[in-house]
Write an enzyme that holds these catalytic residues in place. Structure first.
Site, short mmCIF file in Angstrom:
data_model
loop_
_atom_site.label_atom_id
_atom_site.label_comp_id
_atom_site.label_asym_id
_atom_site.label_seq_id
_atom_site.Cartn_x
_atom_site.Cartn_y
_atom_site.Cartn_z
N ARG A 290 0.86 -1.20 0.00
CA ARG A 290 0.00 0.00 0.00
C ARG A 290 0.89 1.23 0.00
O ARG A 290 2.10 1.13 0.11
CB ARG A 290 -0.85 0.00 1.27
CG ARG A 290 0.04 -0.11 2.51
CD ARG A 290 -0.66 0.14 3.80
NE ARG A 290 0.12 -0.31 4.93
CZ ARG A 290 1.09 0.38 5.52
NH1 ARG A 290 1.41 1.57 5.07
NH2 ARG A 290 1.75 -0.12 6.53
N ARG A 336 6.42 13.25 11.82
CA ARG A 336 5.01 12.87 12.07
C ARG A 336 4.56 13.59 13.33
O ARG A 336 5.07 13.32 14.43
CB ARG A 336 4.89 11.37 12.31
CG ARG A 336 5.18 10.52 11.12
CD ARG A 336 4.71 9.11 11.40
NE ARG A 336 5.18 8.19 10.39
CZ ARG A 336 4.76 6.95 10.26
NH1 ARG A 336 3.86 6.46 11.10
NH2 ARG A 336 5.24 6.17 9.32
#
Ligand code: ADP
Length: 444
Positions: A290, A336
């Site tokens: 993915r 992040r």
């Protein structure tokens, strides 16, 4: 494709929406009742409510998502990352409904979702692995025997593992029974499958992964590596492209090996092969079938839109370029940013009173935040990805520090202060870290 349903939320739903818009493709957002005023719903051309806040009843609700696609006339579904993105059954059902799944085949998703099968496939294709058991461990006795062969310390890992769960270290023979028991119990609880395998536990590796794209015409191209060694509890916090330790020749060699293997597999769409790197040696640990959270650092250094490429591949187009056309320019870093206390990592959902995104040359912010938005407590805590790109790593770090200082997220706690500390640290600046570095840094 003229219309795509995005089966996700948050920043990644926006990311996919943006690629679609630029390609002239209309988008359908799906959302839970908790996300009615979320940014991905606001920006999409159409939206459908698919259930209550709990992810199980909404973003994982296959029947509701397929109905939403049918009633809106979407032709394809992009799963983003997390949720249904690595669910082979979902990919099958999407195709069975006459829609295009924007990702690999269900068979490849299934194969790589079982880490034992994935390692077995890679071994047969000649990709180097971390030494360990060949297949699932049948008994504690077998675990002891393999551990003696590869030598302690060892790691017992869940075949169905993900998110760092179901993974236990045994430093010596006295610890193996406990590790075996706990890993299996955790694996059963988290994944409903207690199959485990064993790997040698590397004491100072870096996590280096390779991004690939494969079309349905037999072309496989890699886009270089990402260094994701900065992890807490096996979860990535900062990622870089390229790795501070890899030479161009080492990248090319790994890339050639991996693209050959994936051609052998007949793989299609985007994928990432994850390796541990120690003493100049690569060892495969798993493949993600993915788009990854950290894909933007690759996009910045290669100047490629990976989501656009995923959609083109799913539509049957050929890549139209070869490995020699892929160029690597400069250095990119992603931080992040999560809605968590930067010291205790306690979740901090709630209302964002002010959101101000940094800007300027080489700064990209992928975030679904806005001033007045309430971060719901039901989902992953990632609220923004700050991505910087600059000619050199030192300049990229300086740019990240400048951008982190400009960024404002008031009303909730975020990990921005932690990222400031990491970017200011001399060891990080020297590129001198392994997968264990951040745990020690956080504890300082
Ligand atoms: P998950 O799918 O749960 O993320 P991975 O197999 O990708 O599990 O491993 C996650 C992280 O755990 C790796 O990035 C690395 O930091 C650590 N890890 C995994 N396998 C090993 C190993 N054999 N030795 C040392 N660390 C490991």
């Amino acid at each position: 494709m003229k219309k795509i349903l995005i089966a996700n939320r948050g920043e990644i739903a926006l990311r996919v929406h943006r690629a679609c818009q630029e390609m002239g493709i209309r988008t359908v957002a799906v959302h839970s009742t908790a996300d009615a005023s979320a940014m991905h719903v606001r920006l999409a051309d159409e939206s459908v409510c698919i259930g209550p806040p709990s992810a199980r009843d909404s973003y994982l609700n296959v029947a509701a998502i397929l109905s939403a696609a049918t009633i809106t006339g979407a032709e394809g579904i992009h799963p983003g990352y997390g949720f249904l993105s690595e669910n082979a059954r979902f990919a099958e059902m999407v195709e069975a409904h006459g829609l295009t799944f924007i990702g690999p085949t269900a068979d490849h998703i299934r194969m790589m979702g079982d880490k034992i099968a994935a390692k077995d496939a890679m071994r047969r294709l000649g990709v180097p692995l971390v030494p360990g058991s060949l297949g699932a461990l049948e008994s504690l006795d077998e675990a002891r025997t393999v551990a003696e062969q590869v030598m302690y310390p060892v790691l017992i890992k869940a075949a169905a593992g993900g998110g760092g769960r179901g993974m236990k270290v045994a430093r010596n023979a006295d610890e193996i029974e406990e590790a075996w028991r706990v890993a299996r119990t955790e694996a059963k609880a988290a994944f409903g499958d207690d199959a485990v395998y064993l790997e040698k536990y590397l004491d100072r590796p870096r996590h280096i992964e390779l991004q690939i794209l494969a079309d349905t015409h037999g072309n496989v191209v890699h886009f270089g590596e990402r260094d994701c060694s900065l992890q807490r509890r096996h979860q990535k916090l900062v990622e870089e492209a390229g790795s501070p330790v890899l030479t161009a020749a080492e990248r090319d060699a790994l890339g050639a090996q991996v693209t050959t293997a994936l051609k052998g597999l007949g793989y299609r769409n985007a994928g990432t092969l994850e390796f541990l790197w120690q003493d100049g040696q690569f060892a495969f640990i798993e493949m993600n079938t993915r788009l990854q959270v950290e894909h933007p650092v690759t996009e910045m250094v290669c100047g490629v839109d990976l989501v656009r490429e995923q959609i083109r591949i799913a539509a049957g187009e050929a890549l139209g370029y070869g490995q020699e056309d892929v160029r690597f320019g400069g250095h990119a870093i992603e931080c992040r940013i999560t809605a968590e206390d930067p010291e205790t990592f306690a979740p901090s959902p709630g209302k964002v009173t002010t959101f101000h995104a940094p800007g300027g040359l080489g700064v990209r912010v992928d975030s679904a935040l806005y001033s007045g938005y309430s971060v719901p407590p039901h989902y992953d805590s990632l609220v923004a990805k700050l991505v910087v790109h600059a000619p050199t790593r030192a300049q990229a770090i300086a740019r990240a520090r400048r951008a982190l200082d400009e960024m404002v997220v008031d009303g909730i706690k975020t990990t921005i202060p932690l990222h400031r500390r990491i970017m200011a640290d001399p060891e990080f600046q020297a590129g001198d870290y392994t997968i264990h570095w951040l745990e020690r840094f956080v504890a300082r």
